[in-house]
Design a protein around this motif. Structure first.
Motif, PDB file in Angstrom:
ATOM      1  N   LYS A 199       0.838  -1.200   0.000  1.00 27.10           N
ATOM      2  CA  LYS A 199       0.000   0.000   0.000  1.00 27.10           C
ATOM      3  C   LYS A 199       0.876   1.256   0.000  1.00 27.10           C
ATOM      4  CE  LYS A 199      -3.653   2.137   2.885  1.00 27.10           C
ATOM      5  NZ  LYS A 199      -4.630   2.563   1.859  1.00 27.10           N
ATOM      6  N   HIS A 209      -8.495  -4.342  -3.695  1.00 34.93           N
ATOM      7  CA  HIS A 209      -7.528  -3.292  -3.332  1.00 34.93           C
ATOM      8  C   HIS A 209      -6.108  -3.846  -3.228  1.00 34.93           C
ATOM      9  CE1 HIS A 209     -10.808  -0.453  -2.254  1.00 34.93           C
ATOM     10  NE2 HIS A 209     -11.429  -1.578  -1.924  1.00 34.93           N
ATOM     11  N   ASP A 210      -5.997  -4.968  -2.516  1.00 30.64           N
ATOM     12  CA  ASP A 210      -4.676  -5.567  -2.298  1.00 30.64           C
ATOM     13  C   ASP A 210      -4.047  -5.953  -3.642  1.00 30.64           C
ATOM     14  OD1 ASP A 210      -2.645  -7.036  -0.546  1.00 30.64           O
ATOM     15  OD2 ASP A 210      -3.452  -8.699  -1.739  1.00 30.64           O
ATOM     16  N   HIS A 270      -2.881  -2.834  -5.492  1.00 30.16           N
ATOM     17  CA  HIS A 270      -1.579  -2.309  -5.070  1.00 30.16           C
ATOM     18  C   HIS A 270      -0.449  -3.091  -5.733  1.00 30.16           C
ATOM     19  CE1 HIS A 270      -3.599  -0.592  -1.230  1.00 30.16           C
ATOM     20  NE2 HIS A 270      -3.368   0.390  -2.080  1.00 30.16           N
TER      21      HIS A 270
END
Lengths: 438, 438
Positions: B105, B199-200, B203
């Motif tokens: 992140k 999201h992960d 990233h």
């Protein structure tokens, strides 16, 4: 910063491939490296070939002359074999030249002598291309997995044998017949002994075994058994029992000693290694902290092997360039070369699509949907009507050919607007992930 | 040579794993590195935990204090997130400390700022653990494939999502049901949004995209679509059509711009990526010279992630140690540490075996063969009698459990000596290749 000068010994398949990669990708390579790589001299039995492949390089007849030239910083040995290659490599090291080689036989049989001299002379000998062609497995073993005790390695590391075994399984053909086909396709040599009897795989697993366990290279200790005696009947029976037969190089550290062997091996069909087909290679490594990792790619061929040769050249250039703290740029390219690119919004990407439409089960619905797709230039690869759900509701599943996302979205909106359709339409993107090898 | 001193920020799962790898594998690591790695200081919210995990290290409450200590050469940031982690990393770089981080992140959102400061201060920021856990994919992209124009990347880079999709396909279960199971097994967080909404993965693919194409990191441009709305019906229909549904991170360079996206994707079931199951990760890279390569392994977990963290620490130590020419030892271990090991002769290796016996088709043959195997302590996993070939000849196929090779050879010799058996018996070795994840 002035270019790094490379001398190439041998312009066969891999040598010519290396020259091509250095020339075709010169700009991208110097974006990464921050300096240029120049082929200053080449040595080959054919002067004509040398002039054609590397017109700007000096042609040198005698390998011993090339390895002593002051305009050569790195010697790239691509003769193969253990005759002239061995003498030239030792001489080059004596002269303080760094070495890049794809020569598995040389390293498996004389690696201890070569590495010992290199240590004395403080030069690097890089050999990524010697094992599994373009797959960066040497880097993984020496660097990526350096925190681990490596426990075992099992690899499909001979493309010729893997092609033959794949064909024998898929077509039920006999070994001799498939070998003939492999020779016609250029996947097997006129004398295929080296590949099909396990020698080539033996050289590669010997090198990996030494790297894994911190032992000298010891090809004499490697058990070799090839695939020439395999009966396609056994491949069939193995498959009935849930197994595939692969020629594996295996090395494993046990309490009693190190296993080092090449032989046909049954492996469960659910393993990734069992699904590595054709001329492709893959190496599986088991290590105490990371568990299993696997590395897959082309194990041979001019350009894949050259990819590894040139990666080694770049590695050496990065190290002999001042400023070790900036050896590998953070974002892979030199900071001044990191450049924004236009980023495509999703509407502009290209993909195939899976659609599921719920509609009233009545005549003409399929046609209406197909027309709306056609209107947006979306062509249909497959269309199936699934069982009616509750007497009046039909599910239609469609796979499309490749199209631009905004087209499919427009088509979907139009489909959802149909009276007979229950919105929303389910849309999932598809990728065929075709490779050069299918 | 004196040890390299490491300061660790955060002793959560990965931090504790890193401490364990450095301690448990200290001897193997210093065999490779030629010097020791010492944890000199740790910072964690729990002093008790710090004292338990790293009893010999100084406990520091304030991260800003740790990153300024003179007894810290390398700061290992394992806080996660973009709060204290970001401030501490920037401060550490200001102080000239090299950085190792697993924080995807932080790099996907603030990488440009961090790398730019690192360049000014001439320090290294290493981040292998930030993408795909223990798989050395950053090294492959920055170094192993450096000779190529990279064309596209497609990766299964979120283990939680892949576990859920695998279960939905294998059991036909609904998303919500499988998510609950994943939470019970510890594969999903109490708040799973970050993993299941992409999201992960976003990233991670953002970082890989920058490395592939030489662009700044640009997480804002990444399209994110997770798996929470997937209907198991679509997974079933896809399978009927020959496809598997995977959450892929995809980036591709096109003539119009760069595609950067995360979404559920249908891929043909014959592709290796389609066969990556459970919590495992895999990244496929397409590049102009090498073609397709694929990298597979554990994408999360304390020890696999720590394997990557410690590989980065070793990389830095190798570079800040004098003598860059010997950065990576030729045989992976320091020359003085390369030691011969006993090499096992084939009679002493352990394997399972496939046997095919041709025998007269008469009563009692099976029993005789089974007895001869039992006499050598070879136990049978499966035995099938194949169709009689010509009215009098039977083929018996046997899979054995694991045994020592000399035993199977003795048993085979005894079987071949039977009057009713036509020698030779076909013997092919078997390897189950079980991993931690099956």
């Amino acid at each position: 910063m002035k270019p790094v000068n490379i001398g190439i010994l041998g312009l066969g398949t891999v040598g010519s491939g290396t020259a091509r990669v250095l020339q075709d990708n010169a700009a991208e390579i110097s974006r990464r490296l921050g300096r240029e790589v120049n082929i200053s001299a080449v040595c080959d039995s054919s002067e004509e070939k040398a002039r054609t492949v590397c017109p700007a390089a000096a042609f040198v007849k005698d390998p011993f002359e090339l390895v002593q030239r002051t305009d050569v910083d790195v010697v790239v040995e691509l003769f193969g074999g253990t005759g002239a290659a061995k003498d030239a490599v030792l001489k080059a090291i004596e002269n303080g030249k760094h070495i890049v080689t794809a020569n598995k036989k040389l390293l498996a049989e004389y690696g201890n002598e070569i590495f010992s001299l290199a240590e004395q002379k403080n030069v690097m000998v890089q050999f990524e291309a010697a094992v599994a062609g373009g797959i960066p497995i040497i880097k993984a073993l020496r660097e990526g997995l350096a925190a681990n005790h490596i426990q075992s390695i099992a690899g499909i590391i001979n493309g010729t044998s893997n092609f033959i075994l794949t064909e024998m399984r898929e077509k039920g053909s006999a070994f001799a017949e498939v070998l003939k086909k492999a020779q016609e396709l250029g996947y097997a040599e006129a004398d295929p002994t080296f590949d099909i009897e396990g020698h080539d795989a033996g050289h590669k697993i010997t090198i990996m075994s030494a790297l894994a366990f911190g032992t000298p290279v010891n090809f004499n200790a490697c058990y070799l058994e090839g695939i020439s005696k395999l009966d396609s009947r056994d491949i069939k029976y193995a498959e009935e029992l849930g197994y595939r037969v692969k020629l594996l190089g295996i090395t494993r550290k046990t309490d009693k000693g190190v296993e080092l062997r090449v032989h046909p091996t049954l492996i469960p069909e659910c393993r990734l290694l069992a699904n590595v087909n054709g001329v492709m290679n893959a190496v599986r490594v088991d290590a105490d902290m990371v568990g299993e990792t696997l590395y897959y790619g082309a194990g041979a061929g001019a350009l894949p092997t050259a990819s590894a040769v040139v990666a080694d050249i770049i590695d050496i250039c990065r190290l002999i360039t001042a400023d070790p703290g900036n050896r590998v740029p953070h974002l892979a390219f030199q900071p001044s070369q990191v450049k924004a690119q236009p980023m495509l919004p999703m509407d502009e990407i290209t993909s195939s699509y899976y659609l599921r439409v719920q509609a009233k089960d009545q005549p003409g619905v399929l046609g209406q949907i197909a027309n709306l797709l056609a209107k947006e230039n979306v062509s249909i690869e497959a269309l199936i009507q699934k069982g009616v759900l509750d007497g009046s509701l039909a599910e239609i599943v469609i796979l499309t050919h490749s199209t631009v996302e905004k087209n499919i979205k427009t088509a979907i909106a139009a489909i959802e607007a149909l009276d007979v359709v229950y919105a929303p339409v389910v849309m999932i993107r598809m990728e065929s992930l075709h490779g050069r090898n299918g």
